[in-house]
Design a protein around this motif. Structure first.
Motif, PDB file in Angstrom:
ATOM      1  N   GLU A  69      10.336 -25.453 -14.746  1.00  0.00           N
ATOM      2  CA  GLU A  69      10.661 -25.005 -13.387  1.00  0.00           C
ATOM      3  C   GLU A  69      10.402 -23.510 -13.230  1.00  0.00           C
ATOM      4  N   MET A  70      10.825 -22.730 -14.222  1.00  0.00           N
ATOM      5  CA  MET A  70      10.624 -21.276 -14.161  1.00  0.00           C
ATOM      6  C   MET A  70       9.132 -20.940 -14.214  1.00  0.00           C
ATOM      7  N   PHE A  71       8.401 -21.633 -15.084  1.00  0.00           N
ATOM      8  CA  PHE A  71       6.974 -21.350 -15.215  1.00  0.00           C
ATOM      9  C   PHE A  71       6.244 -21.681 -13.918  1.00  0.00           C
ATOM     10  N   ALA A  72       6.611 -22.798 -13.289  1.00  0.00           N
ATOM     11  CA  ALA A  72       5.912 -23.226 -12.074  1.00  0.00           C
ATOM     12  C   ALA A  72       6.060 -22.199 -10.958  1.00  0.00           C
ATOM     13  N   VAL A  73       7.275 -21.699 -10.753  1.00  0.00           N
ATOM     14  CA  VAL A  73       7.475 -20.746  -9.651  1.00  0.00           C
ATOM     15  C   VAL A  73       6.848 -19.400  -9.997  1.00  0.00           C
ATOM     16  N   ALA A  74       6.917 -18.987 -11.260  1.00  0.00           N
ATOM     17  CA  ALA A  74       6.276 -17.736 -11.669  1.00  0.00           C
ATOM     18  C   ALA A  74       4.769 -17.828 -11.493  1.00  0.00           C
ATOM     19  N   ALA A  75       4.191 -18.949 -11.904  1.00  0.00           N
ATOM     20  CA  ALA A  75       2.739 -19.133 -11.781  1.00  0.00           C
ATOM     21  C   ALA A  75       2.305 -19.102 -10.324  1.00  0.00           C
ATOM     22  N   ALA A  76       3.111 -19.680  -9.443  1.00  0.00           N
ATOM     23  CA  ALA A  76       2.772 -19.677  -8.016  1.00  0.00           C
ATOM     24  C   ALA A  76       2.796 -18.263  -7.450  1.00  0.00           C
ATOM     25  N   LEU A  77       3.792 -17.476  -7.833  1.00  0.00           N
ATOM     26  CA  LEU A  77       3.875 -16.088  -7.359  1.00  0.00           C
ATOM     27  C   LEU A  77       2.732 -15.250  -7.920  1.00  0.00           C
ATOM     28  N   LEU A  78       2.412 -15.456  -9.182  1.00  0.00           N
ATOM     29  CA  LEU A  78       1.305 -14.722  -9.795  1.00  0.00           C
ATOM     30  C   LEU A  78      -0.022 -15.110  -9.145  1.00  0.00           C
ATOM     31  N   HIS A 100       3.573  -1.715 -13.578  1.00  0.00           N
ATOM     32  CA  HIS A 100       2.481  -0.747 -13.461  1.00  0.00           C
ATOM     33  C   HIS A 100       1.200  -1.314 -14.077  1.00  0.00           C
ATOM     34  N   GLY A 101       1.347  -1.992 -15.210  1.00  0.00           N
ATOM     35  CA  GLY A 101       0.178  -2.556 -15.874  1.00  0.00           C
ATOM     36  C   GLY A 101      -0.426  -3.743 -15.139  1.00  0.00           C
ATOM     37  N   LEU A 102       0.381  -4.381 -14.261  1.00  0.00           N
ATOM     38  CA  LEU A 102      -0.118  -5.526 -13.489  1.00  0.00           C
ATOM     39  C   LEU A 102      -0.879  -5.116 -12.230  1.00  0.00           C
ATOM     40  N   ARG A 103      -0.768  -3.854 -11.861  1.00  0.00           N
ATOM     41  CA  ARG A 103      -1.473  -3.363 -10.677  1.00  0.00           C
ATOM     42  C   ARG A 103      -2.938  -3.120 -11.016  1.00  0.00           C
ATOM     43  N   PRO A 104      -3.850  -3.517 -10.144  1.00  0.00           N
ATOM     44  CA  PRO A 104      -5.274  -3.203 -10.386  1.00  0.00           C
ATOM     45  C   PRO A 104      -5.495  -1.701 -10.330  1.00  0.00           C
ATOM     46  N   ARG A 105      -6.368  -1.209 -11.186  1.00  0.00           N
ATOM     47  CA  ARG A 105      -6.718   0.204 -11.169  1.00  0.00           C
ATOM     48  C   ARG A 105      -7.777   0.459 -10.089  1.00  0.00           C
ATOM     49  N   ALA A 106      -7.672   1.595  -9.464  1.00  0.00           N
ATOM     50  CA  ALA A 106      -8.638   1.931  -8.413  1.00  0.00           C
ATOM     51  C   ALA A 106     -10.002   2.135  -9.029  1.00  0.00           C
ATOM     52  N   ARG A 122      -4.648 -13.797  -5.759  1.00  0.00           N
ATOM     53  CA  ARG A 122      -5.563 -14.091  -4.642  1.00  0.00           C
ATOM     54  C   ARG A 122      -5.613 -12.949  -3.639  1.00  0.00           C
ATOM     55  N   SER A 123      -4.500 -12.238  -3.502  1.00  0.00           N
ATOM     56  CA  SER A 123      -4.460 -11.136  -2.532  1.00  0.00           C
ATOM     57  C   SER A 123      -5.143  -9.873  -3.058  1.00  0.00           C
ATOM     58  N   GLY A 124      -5.480  -9.876  -4.344  1.00  0.00           N
ATOM     59  CA  GLY A 124      -6.126  -8.708  -4.937  1.00  0.00           C
ATOM     60  C   GLY A 124      -5.153  -7.641  -5.381  1.00  0.00           C
ATOM     61  N   THR A 125      -3.836  -7.940  -5.342  1.00  0.00           N
ATOM     62  CA  THR A 125      -2.834  -6.941  -5.727  1.00  0.00           C
ATOM     63  C   THR A 125      -2.395  -7.098  -7.175  1.00  0.00           C
ATOM     64  N   LEU A 126      -2.972  -8.066  -7.896  1.00  0.00           N
ATOM     65  CA  LEU A 126      -2.644  -8.305  -9.302  1.00  0.00           C
ATOM     66  C   LEU A 126      -3.932  -8.288 -10.106  1.00  0.00           C
ATOM     67  N   VAL A 127      -3.888  -7.680 -11.286  1.00  0.00           N
ATOM     68  CA  VAL A 127      -5.085  -7.644 -12.121  1.00  0.00           C
ATOM     69  C   VAL A 127      -5.533  -9.071 -12.418  1.00  0.00           C
ATOM     70  N   ALA A 128      -6.803  -9.289 -12.376  1.00  0.00           N
ATOM     71  CA  ALA A 128      -7.344 -10.645 -12.503  1.00  0.00           C
ATOM     72  C   ALA A 128      -7.026 -11.275 -13.850  1.00  0.00           C
ATOM     73  N   GLY A 129      -6.935 -10.463 -14.885  1.00  0.00           N
ATOM     74  CA  GLY A 129      -6.750 -11.009 -16.228  1.00  0.00           C
ATOM     75  C   GLY A 129      -5.313 -11.258 -16.625  1.00  0.00           C
ATOM     76  N   ALA A 130      -4.353 -11.079 -15.707  1.00  0.00           N
ATOM     77  CA  ALA A 130      -2.944 -11.273 -16.047  1.00  0.00           C
ATOM     78  C   ALA A 130      -2.656 -12.747 -16.291  1.00  0.00           C
ATOM     79  N   ASP A 131      -2.337 -13.086 -17.518  1.00  0.00           N
ATOM     80  CA  ASP A 131      -2.075 -14.473 -17.886  1.00  0.00           C
ATOM     81  C   ASP A 131      -0.614 -14.830 -17.579  1.00  0.00           C
ATOM     82  N   ASP A 132      -0.402 -15.990 -16.961  1.00  0.00           N
ATOM     83  CA  ASP A 132       0.950 -16.381 -16.550  1.00  0.00           C
ATOM     84  C   ASP A 132       1.912 -16.429 -17.736  1.00  0.00           C
ATOM     85  N   THR A 133       1.500 -17.064 -18.807  1.00  0.00           N
ATOM     86  CA  THR A 133       2.362 -17.195 -19.982  1.00  0.00           C
ATOM     87  C   THR A 133       2.668 -15.836 -20.586  1.00  0.00           C
TER      88      THR A 133
END
Length: 199
Positions: free
Chosen positions: A136-145, A193-199, A150-161
């Protein structure tokens, strides 16, 4: 003997059901507070006293310490899942993710000992709740990630696990520090901070 109300319906038992429900809710709420304060070894008699009931009432609702701990954790995890689902419609995708990660870190930090107790006690049990909680926790976290990705506000390589493992690692690292909550906030800030894409 059961007496009947004017409309022919039995009155006996109704107040007791309401009282039993109130007692159950109070026991869970006071257990939640006590376990957060004192960990897995919190006094069950003190929990009953705070709830305003006799110890025997506690044991009628929760025959073992494990039963009470599992109830507290199940309710808390349900609240986290509900929070995550509500945040899926928040306007700022990354802020929604950050809000949920902070709540998850707080949960892991506050109830870390309880989760370990359940895991150790539930070994080889057919009704072990831990895999369901993890799913249950993984499913909701994965959906938020995924939404933030998709919005471009998270680094593409961030793995859910990996992100969830870091949440647990933050709680583990902060738990024995003098100001565990502040330490957890600082470590979470580094993760975010590490999850934010770098400019």
């Amino acid at each position: 003997m059961i007496t009947l109300a004017g409309n022919g319906s039995p009155r006996a038992g109704r107040p007791r059901r309401a009282d039993a429900r109130r007692n159950h809710e109070q026991l869970v709420e006071q257990a939640r507070i006590a376990f957060a304060e004192s960990g897995v070894d919190a006094s069950l008699d003190e929990i009953a006293r705070r709830a305003g009931v006799a110890s025997g009432t506690l044991y009628r609702h929760f025959p073992t310490r494990l039963d009470l701990i599992e109830k507290v954790l199940a309710e808390r995890i349900a609240e986290l899942v509900d929070l995550g689902n509500r945040l899926l419609t928040a306007e700022d995708e990354f802020d929604a993710l950050h809000t949920w990660l902070r709540a998850a870190v707080t949960h892991a930090l506050t109830y870390r000992g309880l989760a370990a107790f359940v895991m150790n006690s539930a070994l080889d049990r057919a009704d072990d709740p831990v895999p369901t909680w993890h799913a249950e926790m993984f499913a909701v976290a994965a959906a938020l990630l995924a939404r933030a990705r998709r919005s471009g506000t998270l680094v593409a390589g961030a793995d859910d696990t990996d992100v969830l493992r870091m949440v647990n690692a933050i709680a583990w690292a902060a738990q024995d520090t003098p100001d565990s909550s502040a330490q957890a906030d600082r470590l979470l800030a580094l993760l975010v901070h590490g999850l934010r894409p770098r400019a």
